[in-house]
Design an enzyme around this catalytic site. Structure first.
Site, PDB file in Angstrom:
ATOM      1  N   ARG A 524       0.828  -1.207   0.000  1.00 52.19           N
ATOM      2  CA  ARG A 524       0.000   0.000   0.000  1.00 52.19           C
ATOM      3  C   ARG A 524       0.857   1.250   0.000  1.00 52.19           C
ATOM      4  NH1 ARG A 524      -3.888   0.793   4.633  1.00 52.19           N
ATOM      5  NH2 ARG A 524      -2.051   0.181   5.806  1.00 52.19           N
ATOM      6  N   SER A 588       7.483  -4.937   7.299  1.00 54.12           N
ATOM      7  CA  SER A 588       7.112  -5.870   8.385  1.00 54.12           C
ATOM      8  C   SER A 588       7.920  -7.160   8.349  1.00 54.12           C
ATOM      9  CB  SER A 588       5.625  -6.172   8.301  1.00 54.12           C
ATOM     10  OG  SER A 588       4.916  -4.971   8.271  1.00 54.12           O
ATOM     11  N   ASP A 642       5.424  -3.038  11.407  1.00 54.91           N
ATOM     12  CA  ASP A 642       3.965  -2.872  11.545  1.00 54.91           C
ATOM     13  C   ASP A 642       3.515  -2.944  13.010  1.00 54.91           C
ATOM     14  OD1 ASP A 642       4.602  -5.557  11.719  1.00 54.91           O
ATOM     15  OD2 ASP A 642       2.875  -6.276  10.603  1.00 54.91           O
TER      16      ASP A 642
END
Length: 902
Positions: A524, A588, A642
């Site tokens: 994203r 992450s 994350d």
């Protein structure tokens, strides 16, 4: 004349549909806990939970009480793939003094008959399980117990009502103990109603059979009901056979408008006036008497036999069902009628014979019609339970009236099919249903008990005691300390990586920030606008891009070029290509950071395998790719995990949030640690967020004692064998795979899917974690579980679905408990850091497993509470930790940087 006379016995389809809906209402009443006491149709649970599946085997005894004869049977069931069985029987008379005497005499007589049978068959020294068919309404609380509610069918034995008939039979057998096996006695394993026995016998030959029907001396029906609808029994998983005891339908007056003067007269003269009114309109025990009463009245009114009333017409029970059946035979019916009536000294004319034959037809036709209406109600309920528009099913059927009456079966079939056109019904005649059926119920109970043992053994390693969980918590605490110390950090499995995030949001952050989020199969790009002050808010705009497998597992250069291509598309899309915005990069994967904007990849997880990345600084790789493209420039301020993003997002709302937890595809925790405890970073003042990377906990073998053979299989088949062992027991990416391994093992043992391992079950990764969440949902009926399994190419029975649900529950519960044990170690450490007796702290949580699984969050929270009783932990769901969180970290870093410059 006869038609006019018996007009009320002729029932139109509209009336039958009305009877059908009245019976449906009675069924609902009988199933409800509050309404059952006043229901006439008692809907008795039989505790028979499964139909035969063909894998039953062994030698069984059965004794059958309730018909015109006592029967003893030996049943051999063969597991030869052909579903074959062998039945040996012996019949014994039912003397009047026994069936209308006292209880002790009745059960002694049954024991005598059984002993005689065993002697005849040379079985006296074998210990065989016994199925007891007792064809009277009994209230059962388990399979091998039943309290007699009321006698029916001419039986009237004193002192038996309201007592457990199984213990009475056991006592009688106990008296004969010396005659039996030296090791003990015959064990009564199951109490069965003849109707249930009929369904089981037919179910052995036809897997679609889920209804049993008796139309003989008595009448009754049973069917497989969903457990969630049976209020009288605990639990809502699976199905159970319900013995409707429909003979009492109408005892509350519900059928009064359909009962004729003849029905009332017959009832008054019976052994049990006002009881079993539906049975008295249907069963063969009463139809002959009904015909006699009609003929008597017609003769008295001069319509038959020249008005001459013979002794036969005045004698109760003189006309029997066998006479009615004989008179209704098509071809020889009139001759038979003449012979029978002449034997009864009635000397009929031809018109008399035709009229009498017509009376018999109307009476037996009404019986078939009423029986069809009640059966149609059961079939409709079954179809609605299954949520089907059209249903295929089989009705197992037995009873003298159905077997011997020339037209009855044909009439019944025709009317049922007319009343339920959306059910394709097969009627299957039972072969010795009450005897063989009891043996089959016993055989199924034996099979289920053996299966239960095997399933419990397979799932036992997933049941973690409180002691084991405390041990896991203590080991996690030890590993956390190793990761923080300079001399042990290099060899520690829990790496405790410093993030260089040294503060949480204070509300003064503002500006426009870009965030990138890479951590799974999607990537994203976000634009985040943060406003401070009274109109404090966070606005986000984002776009999602897929990462193809060939890029996830290609070269590092290809991966980062793809990421930059996605960023370029987004900047174009938002119209901000010229602006040099500060950027937070959520990455992450385990990184070793030397500062907030430097992150060296320790190792890929979650299916990524891009080459030339491990050991490299991911921020440098991103800057290089931006330079190669040469279209825009960005200020990369922070590389973020994350988990840290999750903590920051919740910290923006709640300043007490100092822990971040991810329970999704992966599993990880971060928390704010005192600088003085972080030996691998210079300085002792303040705090810094530590990314524990706890997924690798256990890679040194410290939790091998709780790893099962299934965990080992999943690990060996993964992309990184021997690595991330704790994550492989707790995260969404692996739970479905653990379930698949267990299902394969249970199928190999013949406990699931009929022992057939389908092609789809062999496919790694087919069992996604989202299916676990769906299957374990409390709102989901087993039917929907079966549909999910069908989507996966697994053709399951109702019993299979229960086992699959249980396996999913064991795997996800263990995951939540292990996760809770790890988190308890962290909150306890925080409490000790602060030096307080009682800690109040908030944990920011994200991840699909925590958010979507129906029980994971509850079990996790309960475990933390139990293992860290001095900590009051609030769990706060994070909103977009990896996007919004990255922007907030960037904003906090900018704020702290500006403060430093000032």
């Amino acid at each position: 004349q006869v038609d006019r006379y018996l007009y009320h016995m002729r029932l139109s389809d509209d009336i039958l549909l009305d009877v059908m809906s009245r019976f449906q209402a009675e069924m609902v009443k009988g199933l409800g806990r509050d309404t059952n006491p006043t229901a006439t149709v008692k809907m008795l649970p039989s505790f028979v939970r499964s139909l035969p599946d063909g894998s039953e085997k062994g030698d069984f005894l059965a004794v059958d009480v309730g018909g015109s004869l006592f029967r003893a049977h030996q049943v051999k069931v063969f597991d030869d793939g052909k579903q074959s069985s062998q039945l040996d029987s012996k019949f014994y008379p039912t003397p009047k003094e026994v069936i209308q005497g006292n209880g002790a005499e009745l059960f002694d007589y049954i024991a005598d008959c059984l002993l005689d049978f065993m002697e005849t068959k040379n079985l006296k020294h074998k210990k065989l399980p016994l199925g007891f068919t007792f064809s009277f309404p009994c209230k059962q609380t388990k399979l091998e117990e039943g309290v007699l509610l009321a006698w029916t069918k001419h039986f009237k034995v004193r002192g038996v009502q309201d007592t457990d008939v199984v213990s009475s039979l056991r006592k009688a057998l106990q008296k004969h103990k010396a005659s039996f096996v030296p090791a003990g006695d015959v064990d009564v394993f199951a109490l069965v109603n003849d109707t249930v026995g009929t369904m089981m016998t037919c179910g052995y030959d036809d897997q679609h059979c889920e209804v049993g029907l008796i139309i003989g001396t008595g009448t009754n029906a049973c069917y497989m009901e969903e457990m969630r609808h049976i209020d009288l029994v605990e639990g809502d998983e699976g199905r159970m056979c319900i013995n409707t005891e429909w003979g009492a339908f109408g005892d509350d007056g519900a059928l009064d408008d359909l009962r004729t003067e003849f029905d009332r007269e017959l009832d008054l003269g019976s052994l049990n006036p006002g009881k079993q009114l539906f049975e008295k309109m249907i069963s063969s025990l009463y139809l002959g008497e009904l015909v006699r009463l009609i003929l008597l009245k017609m003769t008295k009114e001069g319509l038959l036999f020249n008005g001459k009333v013979s002794t036969a017409l005045l004698t109760k029970g003189k006309i029997e069902m066998k006479h009615v059946s004989a008179m209704e035979k098509y071809k020889e019916g009139l001759n038979n009628t003449k012979e029978i009536l002449t034997e009864l000294n009635l000397f009929p004319s031809e018109e008399d014979c035709i009229a009498v034959q017509h009376v018999c037809t109307i009476v037996s036709f009404r019986s078939a019609n009423l029986c069809a209406a009640a059966l149609a109600a059961i079939l409709t309920r079954l179809r609605e339970n299954k949520k089907l528009l059209r249903m295929r099913t089989t009705v197992g059927i037995d009873g003298g009236l159905y077997r011997t009456h020339p037209q009855y079966a044909k009439r019944l079939h025709k009317v049922v099919r007319r009343l339920v056109p959306n059910c394709d019904v097969r009627f299957l005649l039972s072969v010795s249903g009450s005897g063989k059926g009891a043996a089959l119920v016993t055989a199924v109970a034996y099979r289920l008990a053996a299966q239960r043992k095997q399933i419990d053994a397979a799932l036992a390693p997933f049941l973690l005691s409180l002691e084991t969980l405390k041990e896991v918590k203590n080991k996690m605490r030890t590993e956390l300390e190793y990761g923080l110390r300079r001399e042990t950090q290099a060899s520690a499995t829990v790496k405790m990586l410093p993030t260089y995030v040294c503060g949480t949001p204070d509300g003064t952050e503002k500006g426009k920030f870009l965030a990138l989020d890479l951590g799974g199969t999607n990537f994203r790009v976000l634009l985040v606008k943060i406003r401070s002050g009274r109109r404090r808010s966070v606005q986000m705009y984002n776009k999602i891009f897929a990462i193809p497998l060939e890029i996830m597992q290609g070269t590092g250069e290809e991966l980062f070029d793809h990421i930059v291509q996605c960023i370029a598309d987004f900047l174009e899309y938002m119209g901000i290509k010229g602006a040099r915005l500060p950027l937070g990069f959520t990455f992450s994967f385990p990184c070793r950071q030397a500062s907030i904007d430097k992150g060296t990849l320790v190792g890929w997880t979650k299916g990524f395998k891009a080459t030339d990345c491990e050991g490299e600084d991911v921020v440098d790789m991103l800057r290089e790719a931006i330079r190669r493209r040469n279209e825009f420039d960005l200020d990369i301020v922070a590389v973020v995990n994350d988990t840290v993003g999750t903590m920051m997002t919740c910290g923006y709302e709640d300043p007490n949030c100092e822990i971040g937890l991810i329970a999704g595809t992966g599993s990880n925790v971060c928390y704010m640690e005192d600088m003085k405890n972080i030996e691998i970073v210079e300085g002792n003042e303040g705090k810094m967020c530590i990314n524990t990377e706890w997924g690798a906990f256990g890679d040194n073998g410290c939790i091998d004692n709780i790893r099962t053979k299934y965990d080992k299989e999943v690990d060996e088949g993964s992309l990184n064998p021997g690595k991330q062992r704790y994550e492989k027991m707790t995260s969404g990416m692996y739970l479905g795979e653990i379930v698949r391994q267990i299902l394969i093992d249970l199928t190999k043992q013949g406990l699931l899917f009929r022992g057939q391992i389908s092609e789809s079950l062999r496919k790694r990764g087919i069992f996604e974690t989202k299916f676990l969440s769906q299957i374990e949902s409390d709102r989901l009926a087993l039917l929907q579980v079966r549909r999910i399994l069908q989507q996966l190419g697994l053709d399951s029975t109702c019993e299979d679905s229960i086992i699959v649900k249980e396996v999913c529950g064991a795997v996800s519960k263990r995951a939540a408990q292990l996760c809770g044990a790890g988190l308890a170690a962290i909150v306890e450490k925080k409490r000790e850091n602060r030096g307080v007796e009682r800690l109040q702290i908030t944990v920011g949580v994200d991840g699909t497993l925590y958010k979507l699984h129906p029980h994971f969050s509850r079990v996790l929270q309960e475990t933390v509470k139990e293992l860290a009783p001095q900590c009051d932990v609030t769990f706060m769901l994070s909103e977009d930790g990896s996007g919004k969180g990255a922007a907030l970290i960037t904003a906090v870093a900018k704020r702290l940087h500006n403060v430093g410059q000032k």
